[in-house]
Write a protein that holds these residues in place. Structure first.
Motif, PDB file in Angstrom:
ATOM      1  N   SER A   1     -15.963   3.362 -15.789  1.00  0.00           N
ATOM      2  CA  SER A   1     -15.140   3.932 -14.665  1.00  0.00           C
ATOM      3  C   SER A   1     -14.367   3.551 -14.090  1.00  0.00           C
ATOM      4  O   SER A   1     -13.413   3.462 -13.238  1.00  0.00           O
ATOM      5  CB  SER A   1     -15.595   5.685 -14.667  1.00  0.00           C
ATOM      6  N   ARG A   2     -14.916   1.920 -13.490  1.00  0.00           N
ATOM      7  CA  ARG A   2     -14.195   1.738 -12.710  1.00  0.00           C
ATOM      8  C   ARG A   2     -14.609   2.560 -11.412  1.00  0.00           C
ATOM      9  O   ARG A   2     -13.373   2.597 -10.386  1.00  0.00           O
ATOM     10  CB  ARG A   2     -12.981   0.651 -12.608  1.00  0.00           C
ATOM     11  N   THR A   3     -15.209   3.067 -10.952  1.00  0.00           N
ATOM     12  CA  THR A   3     -15.209   3.629  -9.555  1.00  0.00           C
ATOM     13  C   THR A   3     -16.508   3.333  -9.110  1.00  0.00           C
ATOM     14  O   THR A   3     -17.521   2.288  -9.310  1.00  0.00           O
ATOM     15  CB  THR A   3     -15.791   4.943  -9.857  1.00  0.00           C
ATOM     16  N   VAL A   4     -16.340   3.748  -7.405  1.00  0.00           N
ATOM     17  CA  VAL A   4     -17.856   3.412  -6.945  1.00  0.00           C
ATOM     18  C   VAL A   4     -18.151   4.134  -6.003  1.00  0.00           C
ATOM     19  O   VAL A   4     -17.381   5.119  -5.281  1.00  0.00           O
ATOM     20  CB  VAL A   4     -17.817   2.274  -6.007  1.00  0.00           C
ATOM     21  N   LYS A   5     -19.428   5.188  -6.285  1.00  0.00           N
ATOM     22  CA  LYS A   5     -19.806   6.470  -5.036  1.00  0.00           C
ATOM     23  C   LYS A   5     -20.061   6.029  -4.172  1.00  0.00           C
ATOM     24  O   LYS A   5     -21.616   4.888  -4.845  1.00  0.00           O
ATOM     25  CB  LYS A   5     -20.278   7.578  -6.551  1.00  0.00           C
ATOM     26  N   ALA A   6     -20.316   6.384  -2.822  1.00  0.00           N
ATOM     27  CA  ALA A   6     -20.222   5.707  -1.213  1.00  0.00           C
ATOM     28  C   ALA A   6     -21.163   7.285  -0.769  1.00  0.00           C
ATOM     29  O   ALA A   6     -20.711   7.816  -0.712  1.00  0.00           O
ATOM     30  CB  ALA A   6     -19.674   5.416  -0.539  1.00  0.00           C
ATOM     31  N   VAL A   7     -22.163   6.973  -0.850  1.00  0.00           N
ATOM     32  CA  VAL A   7     -23.309   7.346  -0.101  1.00  0.00           C
ATOM     33  C   VAL A   7     -24.235   7.281   1.441  1.00  0.00           C
ATOM     34  O   VAL A   7     -24.788   6.534   1.948  1.00  0.00           O
ATOM     35  CB  VAL A   7     -24.915   8.090  -0.998  1.00  0.00           C
ATOM     36  N   VAL A   8     -23.482   7.670   1.845  1.00  0.00           N
ATOM     37  CA  VAL A   8     -23.096   7.642   3.924  1.00  0.00           C
ATOM     38  C   VAL A   8     -23.791   8.711   4.818  1.00  0.00           C
ATOM     39  O   VAL A   8     -24.247  10.066   4.693  1.00  0.00           O
ATOM     40  CB  VAL A   8     -22.335   7.362   4.054  1.00  0.00           C
ATOM     41  N   SER A   9     -25.272   7.952   5.010  1.00  0.00           N
ATOM     42  CA  SER A   9     -25.718   9.079   5.953  1.00  0.00           C
ATOM     43  C   SER A   9     -25.002   8.685   7.155  1.00  0.00           C
ATOM     44  O   SER A   9     -25.253   7.347   7.677  1.00  0.00           O
ATOM     45  CB  SER A   9     -27.178   7.738   5.441  1.00  0.00           C
ATOM     46  N   VAL A  10     -25.135   9.738   7.741  1.00  0.00           N
ATOM     47  CA  VAL A  10     -24.718   9.957   8.918  1.00  0.00           C
ATOM     48  C   VAL A  10     -25.910  10.408  10.260  1.00  0.00           C
ATOM     49  O   VAL A  10     -26.868  11.215   9.848  1.00  0.00           O
ATOM     50  CB  VAL A  10     -23.296  10.903   9.263  1.00  0.00           C
ATOM     51  N   TYR A  11     -25.578   9.783  11.854  1.00  0.00           N
ATOM     52  CA  TYR A  11     -27.180   9.605  12.509  1.00  0.00           C
ATOM     53  C   TYR A  11     -26.265   9.930  13.817  1.00  0.00           C
ATOM     54  O   TYR A  11     -25.547   9.252  13.872  1.00  0.00           O
ATOM     55  CB  TYR A  11     -28.033   8.542  12.635  1.00  0.00           C
ATOM     56  N   ASN A  12     -26.543  11.231  14.072  1.00  0.00           N
ATOM     57  CA  ASN A  12     -26.437  11.598  15.750  1.00  0.00           C
ATOM     58  C   ASN A  12     -27.733  12.332  16.321  1.00  0.00           C
ATOM     59  O   ASN A  12     -28.199  13.368  16.127  1.00  0.00           O
ATOM     60  CB  ASN A  12     -25.220  13.174  14.809  1.00  0.00           C
TER      61      ASN A  12
ATOM     62  N   VAL B   1     -22.735  12.515   4.333  1.00  0.00           N
ATOM     63  CA  VAL B   1     -20.964  12.148   3.155  1.00  0.00           C
ATOM     64  C   VAL B   1     -21.086  11.830   1.830  1.00  0.00           C
ATOM     65  O   VAL B   1     -21.927  10.229   1.413  1.00  0.00           O
ATOM     66  CB  VAL B   1     -20.976  12.187   4.581  1.00  0.00           C
ATOM     67  N   GLU B   2     -20.843  12.187   0.703  1.00  0.00           N
ATOM     68  CA  GLU B   2     -20.293  11.110  -0.018  1.00  0.00           C
ATOM     69  C   GLU B   2     -18.748  11.195  -0.587  1.00  0.00           C
ATOM     70  O   GLU B   2     -18.041  12.092  -0.425  1.00  0.00           O
ATOM     71  CB  GLU B   2     -20.705  12.209  -1.084  1.00  0.00           C
ATOM     72  N   LEU B   3     -18.737  10.067  -0.902  1.00  0.00           N
ATOM     73  CA  LEU B   3     -17.009   9.682  -0.770  1.00  0.00           C
ATOM     74  C   LEU B   3     -17.392   8.584  -2.107  1.00  0.00           C
ATOM     75  O   LEU B   3     -17.907   7.994  -2.193  1.00  0.00           O
ATOM     76  CB  LEU B   3     -16.246   8.798  -0.040  1.00  0.00           C
ATOM     77  N   THR B   4     -16.177   9.000  -3.185  1.00  0.00           N
ATOM     78  CA  THR B   4     -15.794   8.355  -4.289  1.00  0.00           C
ATOM     79  C   THR B   4     -14.726   7.116  -4.533  1.00  0.00           C
ATOM     80  O   THR B   4     -13.323   8.179  -3.891  1.00  0.00           O
ATOM     81  CB  THR B   4     -16.082   9.202  -5.388  1.00  0.00           C
ATOM     82  N   CYS B   5     -14.668   6.263  -4.790  1.00  0.00           N
ATOM     83  CA  CYS B   5     -12.806   5.330  -4.563  1.00  0.00           C
ATOM     84  C   CYS B   5     -13.340   4.930  -6.468  1.00  0.00           C
ATOM     85  O   CYS B   5     -13.437   4.703  -7.211  1.00  0.00           O
ATOM     86  CB  CYS B   5     -13.063   4.559  -3.958  1.00  0.00           C
ATOM     87  N   GLN B   6     -11.881   5.286  -6.184  1.00  0.00           N
ATOM     88  CA  GLN B   6     -11.810   5.256  -7.937  1.00  0.00           C
ATOM     89  C   GLN B   6     -10.892   3.584  -8.023  1.00  0.00           C
ATOM     90  O   GLN B   6      -9.929   3.123  -7.523  1.00  0.00           O
ATOM     91  CB  GLN B   6     -10.487   5.392  -8.690  1.00  0.00           C
TER      92      GLN B   6
ATOM     93  N   GLU C   1     -10.531   8.125   2.504  1.00  0.00           N
ATOM     94  CA  GLU C   1     -10.536   9.573   3.814  1.00  0.00           C
ATOM     95  C   GLU C   1     -11.193  10.568   3.040  1.00  0.00           C
ATOM     96  O   GLU C   1     -11.037  11.179   2.102  1.00  0.00           O
ATOM     97  CB  GLU C   1      -9.351   9.241   4.857  1.00  0.00           C
ATOM     98  N   THR C   2     -11.497  10.725   4.375  1.00  0.00           N
ATOM     99  CA  THR C   2     -13.000  13.092   4.528  1.00  0.00           C
ATOM    100  C   THR C   2     -13.099  12.980   5.901  1.00  0.00           C
ATOM    101  O   THR C   2     -13.024  11.820   6.604  1.00  0.00           O
ATOM    102  CB  THR C   2     -13.927  13.229   3.755  1.00  0.00           C
ATOM    103  N   GLN C   3     -12.574  14.069   5.890  1.00  0.00           N
ATOM    104  CA  GLN C   3     -13.478  14.541   7.153  1.00  0.00           C
ATOM    105  C   GLN C   3     -14.972  15.664   6.958  1.00  0.00           C
ATOM    106  O   GLN C   3     -14.785  15.708   6.277  1.00  0.00           O
ATOM    107  CB  GLN C   3     -12.779  15.258   8.045  1.00  0.00           C
ATOM    108  N   ALA C   4     -15.670  15.179   8.654  1.00  0.00           N
ATOM    109  CA  ALA C   4     -16.822  16.142   8.219  1.00  0.00           C
ATOM    110  C   ALA C   4     -17.135  16.759   9.043  1.00  0.00           C
ATOM    111  O   ALA C   4     -16.739  16.328  10.326  1.00  0.00           O
ATOM    112  CB  ALA C   4     -17.910  15.424   7.017  1.00  0.00           C
ATOM    113  N   GLU C   5     -18.831  16.832   8.995  1.00  0.00           N
ATOM    114  CA  GLU C   5     -19.114  17.593  10.600  1.00  0.00           C
ATOM    115  C   GLU C   5     -20.872  16.104  10.541  1.00  0.00           C
ATOM    116  O   GLU C   5     -21.466  16.642   9.538  1.00  0.00           O
ATOM    117  CB  GLU C   5     -19.633  18.758  10.687  1.00  0.00           C
TER     118      GLU C   5
END
Length: 921
Positions: free
Chosen positions: A214-225, A264-269, A252-256
């Motif tokens: 599908s020529r996509t990539v899913k990014a699973v971002v681990s955020v540390y606070n 947080v997950e983001l997917t790019c086409q 782009e996205t917003q999160a807490e």
């Protein structure tokens, strides 16, 4: 591949400013204290430095600290077990240095990063213990120093490294993550060492899951606070070509960001034509995630490739195309340091050496390499198999070991999982005992990370397992199946040489791709010119002992010839191993053991390259690529030796695992003798699909024109390409003179002595078994004569091809397939027991552990007579043994001529060791 940058926006737009320092390099001079009695840090320690200086990254071996080796070269253990550490140390060691982090780090978190350490580390700042400890064998050790660091103040950082074994990972410490057989049980710190300033709210890790279809990539971002409050953050993901900088996508996205960790997950086409990654086009992307929280920015970049690795039934498929693994092992063999390199230049040299010999795959046997190894594999398009650091026959008995391995799997996935080269994952090597626990572990690994293909174990001897794939295996690594062998090691001594065999029957019904396990292990004689190369921490006492033994026995001049002759034999066997696998649809690759030497486990010198990855001069990379390349022309024919009333017939085939399917191709063949063309032809091939292509045509070449005993070369090439392959066959006259002339043949010692006393020419052909000789064997020593002592210890023949005794038996100076019959019906005679000055016509190369002067054929004057002694059986089934008949004819013709005039003289009494044959007729 990682490229992490933390930046702060504290400069006004268009203002001139200097980027803040965000990382403190810790490489350089430290002090060290060896704590062999494990006293530890007492109350008076405080934060002082130690007295002894050491350079880090580095090891105590390199600093010449620890116990100095006092062993001398000797043909015994422990000298022959492996290379010897000049200085060794196993136990706790305390490393200390002064640090001063910048004063503007007050609002940041400070993370200590130590790229590679053996076993356990603990950390102190000014004598205060930092919380926690790390124990990974394969991934960086990291510590949060924030509560202990006082920015702007000089402090003392102390790291305790304890390289004592924490878990039982293998029998006799043979697993390559923790061993003295290849890498040593070093103490120290390797690779990147730094303290990094990071934002309180940051990207802690970035895991990328590309989908090639599908020529996509899913990014699973681990955020540390690390703050105490939940705060809003903006996240953006951008994908660019790593080398060309081309922009492919952004989102782009917003999160807490809650306190602690959140995901947080983001997917790019990407574009529809975004390049895929494979061995022919290793295109790489950089995925950058930027986290903005107030005025701070955390930016992390990871490299990935678009690729889809899976299996369709018993085929390995990369991006919808079948692939074939042309692999060798990497067992952490780095003989200058005894440690794995963490720089890319060293890995570039290693992979380039493998590529020169046609490889596209490396299996990391019972260990996982550092980051640089993956980086280079990504860039060069290598398919890598990683294993947990275990080689155990009792896995499951100790729950602590199992839990360590589970944790290590998670660490490896997180640290190296983004690399496109990381295609295959095995729990470990030849694992045994509890397969229920292994199944549970594999299930967890597959569920946690679907970017790789998995197998339970790289082969096993466990009863009830190992001869067929396990339920969850995506691929299967084995030596045999329940239906037969899938490597030649078990059959080459028992079967006449033939080139029409494959392993189809053995894999019939296999539903996953099969990769052949540790193919080869054919021992090659030691290269004594290698000794001066050991200028680092390891001493080649094993090589030195062999050199001293040869010098004492007057054989030192033979060492280079032994090396080349035994190596040539190993090379032809590697060729047939590889070609049988290529001829088998359903086999998806091989893993050689090895393209280069393995200096441990009793000194297993099984490579065409030495332990430094350098050629031994046995076979060039170009020659090896004739049968080990993306495209390989193949012939299928029944035997190596013919008579000239026969027709040479061969089926033409080709394996295509190249970049593209081939259309409207032509295969050309030619048969030559001594460079003279005897015949040639062409076979058109309208389409050469991916994989094995059989039934492409036929060579039928009558041999009547070959009137003399000859070696022929058959060459098959793909027109318009560099792909060509070659085979040797031998043609002998269909009938030879059977008369003995004035030569007397006997198997009786007494009769031989009587004839010699009369001044006769005698061919004495005793039964070698009655002489307590060395059993003849075509295939050379398996692995090592020290590690496996109960085997026939020979390594092929060494002869002078120009000797008149061999004038009617064409040969090179080494064993080729025309010697199979002689070696399989013979025993070697220890000629030093007769006369140490005897020079055999055909010498048998003994193993380097015993270095006996062995002969297959030798001659001497005995009184008035002339004697030729044969260790070859010339009396049984001679009507069925074409090679033996031809060799005997050549010997008789020589003995009947005036050229039979042995230079050595032997007293009859010195032949008494042959007297046990006196009753033979």
């Amino acid at each position: 591949m990682k490229n992490t940058l933390i930046a702060w926006l504290f400069c006004l737009p268009f203002a001139s400013c200097t980027s803040p320092v965000t990382q403190m390099d810790l490489s350089g001079q430290w002090t060290v204290c060896l704590d062999s009695t494990d006293v530890g840090m007492d109350a008076s320690f405080g934060g002082k430095l130690f007295d002894t200086s050491i350079t880090l990254p580095g090891t105590t071996d390199e600093a010449r600290l620890g116990t100095k080796c006092t062993l001398k070269p000797a043909l015994k253990k422990p000298q022959l077990l492996h290379l010897t550490r000049a200085y060794s140390y196993v136990g706790p060691a305390w490393y200390s240095r002064e640090i001063q982090v910048p004063s503007d780090w007050k609002e940041k978190d400070c993370i200590l990063h130590l790229e590679r350490v053996l076993w356990d580390t603990q950390v102190w700042i000014d004598g205060q213990k930092v919380e926690g400890h790390e124990e990974s064998l394969t991934t960086p050790h990291k510590y949060d120093l924030t509560p202990y660091i006082q920015p702007g103040k000089k402090q003392v950082l102390t790291v305790r490294v304890d390289n004592r074994k924490r878990y039982d990972m293998s029998v006799n410490d043979l697993a390559h993550a923790y061993t003295d057989a290849t890498q040593v049980k070093w103490n120290g710190i390797l690779g990147d060492m730094y303290i990094k300033a990071v934002e309180k709210i940051r990207v802690e890790s970035l895991q990328l899951y590309p989908d090639a279809a599908s020529r996509t990539v899913k990014a699973v971002v681990s955020v540390y606070n690390s703050s105490s409050q939940t705060v809003p953050v903006n996240l953006s993901l951008q994908v660019k070509g790593k080398d060309d900088g081309k922009s492919y996508a952004s989102v782009e996205t917003q999160a807490e960001a809650v306190k602690g960790y959140s995901t947080v997950e983001l997917t790019c086409q990407l574009e529809d034509n975004a390049p895929l990654w494979d061995e022919f086009n290793p295109y790489l992307y950089d995925a950058s995630v930027e986290l903005v929280s107030g005025k701070s920015i955390s930016l992390t970049t990871e490299t990935f490739g678009l690729r889809d690795i899976r299996h369709e039934g018993n085929k390995l498929v990369m991006n919808e195309k079948p692939i074939f693994l042309r692999g060798t092992l990497e067992c952490c063999i780095f003989p200058l340091t005894g440690t794995p390199p963490t720089d890319e230049a060293s890995w570039e040299k290693l992979y380039a050496s493998a590529r020169e010999y046609g490889m596209n795959h490396l299996r990391f046997h019972s260990w996982c390499p550092p980051e640089a190894a993956f980086n280079v594999a990504d860039e060069m398009g290598f398919y890598v198999q990683v294993e947990l650091p275990v080689w155990s026959v009792t896995l499951g008995k100790d729950s602590a070991t199992v839990e360590f391995l589970r944790a290590e799997a998670k660490r490896i996935s997180k640290e190296y999982g983004n690399h496109p080269s990381f295609c295959f994952w095995s729990i470990g090597n030849e694992l045994q005992y509890d397969f229920n626990i292994l199944a549970s572990m594999l299930g967890e690994m597959k569920a946690a990370d679907d970017r790789h293909l998995y197998t339970t174990t790289s082969f096993t001897f466990e009863k009830g397992h190992g001869d067929w794939s396990e339920n969850q295996d995506d691929f299967f690594v084995t030596q045999w199946t329940k239906k037969g062998w899938v490597r030649g090691q078990g059959v080459f001594n028992q079967e006449l040489p033939s080139f029409d065999k494959d392993f189809r029957a053995s894999i019939d019904g296999m539903e996953v791709p099969l990769v052949t396990h540790e193919v080869g292990q054919y021992s090659v004689y030691q290269d004594l010119t290698e000794i001066p190369k050991y200028t680092g921490t390891l001493m080649p006492l094993n090589f030195m002992a062999v050199k001293e033994d040869l010098e004492k026995k007057g054989l030192i001049d033979k060492a280079p010839q032994y090396l080349q002759a035994s190596g040539k034999l190993a090379a032809i066997l590697y060729k047939e191993e590889i070609e049988r696998a290529l001829k088998t649809p359903g086999i998806s690759g091989f893993q050689l053991l090895d393209l280069h030497d393995f200096p441990g486990q009793g000194t297993a010198l099984v490579g065409l390259l030495n332990a430094f990855g350098e050629s031994k001069g046995i076979l060039t990379g170009e020659e090896f690529r004739g049968f080990c390349a993306p495209v390989v022309p193949l012939l299928r024919f029944p035997k190596a030796v013919y008579t000239n009333n026969e027709t040479f017939e061969a089926q033409i085939e080709l394996c295509n695992y190249g970049k593209d399917e081939l259309k409207n191709s032509t295969l050309s063949w030619e048969i030559t003798a001594d460079g003279r063309s005897l015949g040639k032809g062409k076979t058109p091939a309208a389409a050469l699909a991916f994989g094995h292509n059989g039934g492409l045509g036929k060579i039928s070449f009558p041999l009547q024109q070959v009137t003399n005993a000859s070696k022929l070369e058959v060459c098959l090439s793909l027109d318009g390409t560099a792909y060509r392959n070659r085979w040797n066959v031998w043609v002998y006259p269909s009938s030879v003179d059977t008369k003995w002339g004035d030569v007397k043949y006997t198997r009786s010692y007494d009769e031989a002595m009587a004839l010699l006393k009369k001044g006769e020419k005698v061919l004495f052909d005793p039964d070698w078994r009655t002489l307590q000789g060395i059993e003849g064997k075509f295939v050379p020593i398996f692995w090592s004569p020290v590690h496996f002592p109960n085997q026939a210890g020979t390594m092929g023949v060494l002869c002078n091809p120009a000797h008149p005794a061999l004038s009617e038996f064409p040969t090179e100076y080494y064993s080729d397939y025309q010697w199979w019959d002689a070696m399989s019906h013979s025993g070697a005679i220890e000629v030093a027991r007769i006369d140490k000055n005897l020079q055999p016509i055909v010498r048998v190369i003994d193993d380097w552990f015993t270095n006996r002067p062995l002969a297959l054929l030798f001659e001497a004057k005995v009184g008035k007579g002339k004697l030729l002694v044969s260790g070859i059986d010339f009396w049984q089934d001679m009507d069925k043994r074409t090679e033996a008949r031809q060799l005997l004819y050549s010997l008789k013709k020589y003995m009947c001529s005036d050229r039979f005039n042995p230079s050595s003289e032997v007293d009859a009494k010195d032949l008494s060791i042959l007297s046990s044959a006196k009753n033979q007729k």
